[in-house]
Design a protein around this motif. Structure first.
Motif, mmCIF file in Angstrom:
data_model
loop_
_atom_site.group_PDB
_atom_site.id
_atom_site.type_symbol
_atom_site.label_atom_id
_atom_site.label_comp_id
_atom_site.label_asym_id
_atom_site.label_seq_id
_atom_site.Cartn_x
_atom_site.Cartn_y
_atom_site.Cartn_z
ATOM 1 N N ALA A 30 -5.742 -5.764 3.172
ATOM 2 C CA ALA A 30 -6.896 -5.127 3.813
ATOM 3 C C ALA A 30 -6.677 -4.808 5.294
ATOM 4 C CB ALA A 30 -8.132 -6.000 3.632
ATOM 5 N N PRO A 31 -6.059 -5.710 6.091
ATOM 6 C CA PRO A 31 -5.877 -5.380 7.514
ATOM 7 C C PRO A 31 -5.124 -4.077 7.759
ATOM 8 C CG PRO A 31 -5.501 -7.719 7.153
ATOM 9 C CD PRO A 31 -5.633 -7.096 5.794
ATOM 10 N N GLU A 32 -4.150 -3.753 6.897
ATOM 11 C CA GLU A 32 -3.396 -2.510 7.074
ATOM 12 C C GLU A 32 -4.306 -1.289 6.998
ATOM 13 O OE1 GLU A 32 0.509 -1.923 5.245
ATOM 14 O OE2 GLU A 32 0.265 -3.917 4.351
ATOM 15 N N LEU A 33 -5.296 -1.338 6.125
ATOM 16 C CA LEU A 33 -6.225 -0.219 5.986
ATOM 17 C C LEU A 33 -7.113 -0.101 7.214
ATOM 18 C CD1 LEU A 33 -7.181 -0.797 2.248
ATOM 19 C CD2 LEU A 33 -5.750 1.049 3.151
ATOM 20 N N ALA A 34 -7.501 -1.242 7.760
ATOM 21 C CA ALA A 34 -8.311 -1.219 8.986
ATOM 22 C C ALA A 34 -7.503 -0.670 10.152
ATOM 23 C CB ALA A 34 -8.822 -2.619 9.300
ATOM 24 N N PHE A 35 -6.252 -1.115 10.274
ATOM 25 C CA PHE A 35 -5.388 -0.624 11.354
ATOM 26 C C PHE A 35 -5.147 0.878 11.234
ATOM 27 C CE2 PHE A 35 -3.259 -5.073 11.262
ATOM 28 C CZ PHE A 35 -4.358 -5.607 11.918
ATOM 29 N N ALA A 36 -5.200 1.400 9.992
ATOM 30 C CA ALA A 36 -4.947 2.826 9.755
ATOM 31 C C ALA A 36 -6.190 3.686 9.975
ATOM 32 C CB ALA A 36 -4.438 3.045 8.341
ATOM 33 N N GLY A 37 -7.328 3.038 10.280
ATOM 34 C CA GLY A 37 -8.510 3.830 10.620
ATOM 35 C C GLY A 37 -9.761 3.562 9.817
ATOM 36 N N ALA A 38 -9.675 2.731 8.768
ATOM 37 C CA ALA A 38 -10.876 2.430 7.989
ATOM 38 C C ALA A 38 -11.836 1.570 8.810
ATOM 39 C CB ALA A 38 -10.500 1.711 6.695
ATOM 40 N N ILE A 97 -7.310 8.079 4.342
ATOM 41 C CA ILE A 97 -8.174 7.664 5.448
ATOM 42 C C ILE A 97 -8.272 8.779 6.487
ATOM 43 C CG2 ILE A 97 -8.364 6.074 7.408
ATOM 44 C CD1 ILE A 97 -7.205 3.890 5.604
ATOM 45 N N ALA A 98 -7.145 9.415 6.808
ATOM 46 C CA ALA A 98 -7.149 10.518 7.766
ATOM 47 C C ALA A 98 -8.008 11.670 7.253
ATOM 48 C CB ALA A 98 -5.722 10.988 8.027
ATOM 49 N N ALA A 99 -7.894 11.973 5.949
ATOM 50 C CA ALA A 99 -8.718 13.027 5.363
ATOM 51 C C ALA A 99 -10.197 12.650 5.426
ATOM 52 C CB ALA A 99 -8.302 13.267 3.908
ATOM 53 N N ALA A 104 -1.444 14.246 7.632
ATOM 54 C CA ALA A 104 -0.773 13.192 8.407
ATOM 55 C C ALA A 104 -1.692 11.990 8.596
ATOM 56 C CB ALA A 104 -0.343 13.736 9.761
ATOM 57 N N ALA A 105 -1.134 10.797 8.393
ATOM 58 C CA ALA A 105 -1.895 9.567 8.639
ATOM 59 C C ALA A 105 -2.154 9.413 10.131
ATOM 60 C CB ALA A 105 -1.121 8.362 8.107
ATOM 61 N N LEU A 106 -3.210 8.699 10.466
ATOM 62 C CA LEU A 106 -3.555 8.461 11.865
ATOM 63 C C LEU A 106 -2.636 7.395 12.456
ATOM 64 C CD1 LEU A 106 -7.440 8.280 11.432
ATOM 65 C CD2 LEU A 106 -6.110 10.242 12.228
ATOM 66 N N PRO A 107 -2.421 7.403 13.762
ATOM 67 C CA PRO A 107 -1.629 6.332 14.388
ATOM 68 C C PRO A 107 -2.304 4.982 14.143
ATOM 69 C CG PRO A 107 -1.971 8.157 15.921
ATOM 70 C CD PRO A 107 -2.862 8.424 14.749
ATOM 71 N N LEU A 151 0.834 -1.196 0.000
ATOM 72 C CA LEU A 151 0.000 0.000 0.000
ATOM 73 C C LEU A 151 0.869 1.247 0.000
ATOM 74 C CD1 LEU A 151 -2.651 -1.166 2.590
ATOM 75 C CD2 LEU A 151 -3.128 -0.560 0.208
ATOM 76 N N ARG A 152 0.484 2.220 -0.804
ATOM 77 C CA ARG A 152 1.185 3.501 -0.809
ATOM 78 C C ARG A 152 0.744 4.318 0.397
ATOM 79 N NH1 ARG A 152 1.235 6.410 -6.533
ATOM 80 N NH2 ARG A 152 2.746 7.643 -5.348
ATOM 81 N N ASN A 153 1.638 5.153 0.886
ATOM 82 C CA ASN A 153 1.348 5.970 2.060
ATOM 83 C C ASN A 153 0.132 6.863 1.863
ATOM 84 O OD1 ASN A 153 3.502 4.917 3.488
ATOM 85 N ND2 ASN A 153 4.921 6.522 2.841
ATOM 86 N N VAL A 154 -0.111 7.278 0.613
ATOM 87 C CA VAL A 154 -1.248 8.162 0.360
ATOM 88 C C VAL A 154 -2.572 7.485 0.718
ATOM 89 C CG1 VAL A 154 -1.640 7.496 -2.069
ATOM 90 C CG2 VAL A 154 -2.161 9.837 -1.302
#
Length: 325
Positions: A49-57, A24-26, A161-164, A16-19
């Motif tokens: 998919a789990p990475e997106l969930a961990f990032a806030g989705a 997700i933060a936006a 900035a991405a969420l923790p 996954l790209r950082n964007v």
């Protein structure tokens, strides 16, 4: 008012790209407590998919198909529109990347929606999201608010900035079957022309060269500094036109727009077209023999000198500093 927001995740070389995380933060700012759904499109991508969930989705929707292994506007637009019809979101968020810039106008046209592109900041006032974006080649900024209808934005990488990440969060993933057909273009082969493993548009450090680099071999000096700093090498259009490096590294109004933490401009005069692509970097260091070069007018730090003397010294000092840590 809470909203459902659908974001398009981007995949590059099976990661996954950082964007994607910044989107997700936006989306969280736009949703105002509503649901954020991440859309993941590709051939074999469900493991991401789990990475997106961990990032806030809150949820992740995957669309997998052999025709989606490589990006095409036809294939991806079919997938996005199918997800839109299923989810009926109030807002869409894409990255302002080469893919996002190609795909978002097509989706906006199909949905008969407006599009706010290249958003660098989101401000919430009285429960309403306001979007800040550069205009006039970055010389000014405007604040845009959506009065009615679908909110559709693209966000510039490295600005929101991405969420923790929360790796304890439950992962809610569903798949959507879409028959991708009637493709007018088919990608046979992708040949990447880069001098670094770091993605230029998402790099935190960029060492960029202009005509002052003088040759293709001259870019080797910049690459050594970029390697030490864990960054990427970029170029002005003048350097690309002169054949010193590939156009895939071009930064500027007609190239990539970047916002790194540190931008080191080597032998770049500072034409307005180049400045439009990098002026929002957090720290700008300019190295040029001409003390009157326009690049110094926007630089936080300026070094008047020969880049072939200055850059190796910087490389050595940074290398020694890192070794001592």
């Amino acid at each position: 008012m809470t909203k459902k927001v659908l974001i398009l995740a981007e995949v590059r070389e099976n990661s996954l790209r950082n964007v994607s995380f910044e989107a997700i933060a936006a989306a969280k700012d736009i949703a105002q407590g509503g649901e954020v759904v991440a859309l993941l499109i590709g051939s074999t991508i469900e493991h991401l998919a789990p990475e997106l969930a961990f990032a806030g989705a809150d949820r992740v929707v995957t669309i997998e198909h052999p025709h989606l292994q490589c990006y095409t506007s036809d294939g991806f637009s079919q997938a996005v529109l199918a997800a839109y019809e299923q989810e009926k979101p109030d807002a869409l968020v894409f990255g302002h990347t080469s893919q996002g810039k190609d795909l978002s106008p097509k989706i906006a046209s199909r949905l008969q929606s407006g599009l706010i592109s290249d958003v660098v900041r989101i401000e919430v006032e009285n429960g309403t999201a306001q979007f800040v974006r550069p205009i006039y080649s970055g010389k000014a900024f405007e604040t845009v608010e959506v009065a009615e209808g679908l909110t559709f934005v693209t966000v510039r990488p490295n600005n929101i900035a991405a969420l923790p990440k929360d790796t304890t969060k439950a992962v809610n993933v569903s798949s959507l079957k879409v028959d991708i057909q009637n493709l007018r273009t088919v990608v046979k082969e992708i040949v990447r022309k880069t001098t670094s493993g770091v993605d230029l548009s998402e790099a935190k450090v960029i060492v960029s060269g202009g005509r002052g680099v003088k040759s293709a071999e001259g870019f080797n000096v910049l690459q050594k500094l970029a390697d030490v700093l864990g960054g990427a090498v970029g170029a002005s259009r003048g350097a690309c036109d002169a054949g010193y490096t590939d156009y895939s590294l071009q930064i500027g109004q007609t190239g990539k727009v970047v916002t790194p933490d540190l931008y080191i401009a080597c032998g770049i005069s500072g034409a307005i077209q180049h400045i439009a692509g990098m002026s929002n970097a957090k720290i700008i260091v300019a190295i040029n023999k001409d003390p009157e070069a326009n690049i110094f007018s926007i630089a936080d730090y300026g070094i008047v000198g020969d880049l072939f003397e200055v850059v190796p010294l910087l490389t050595e000092e940074f290398n020694n500093l890192l070794l001592s840590v």
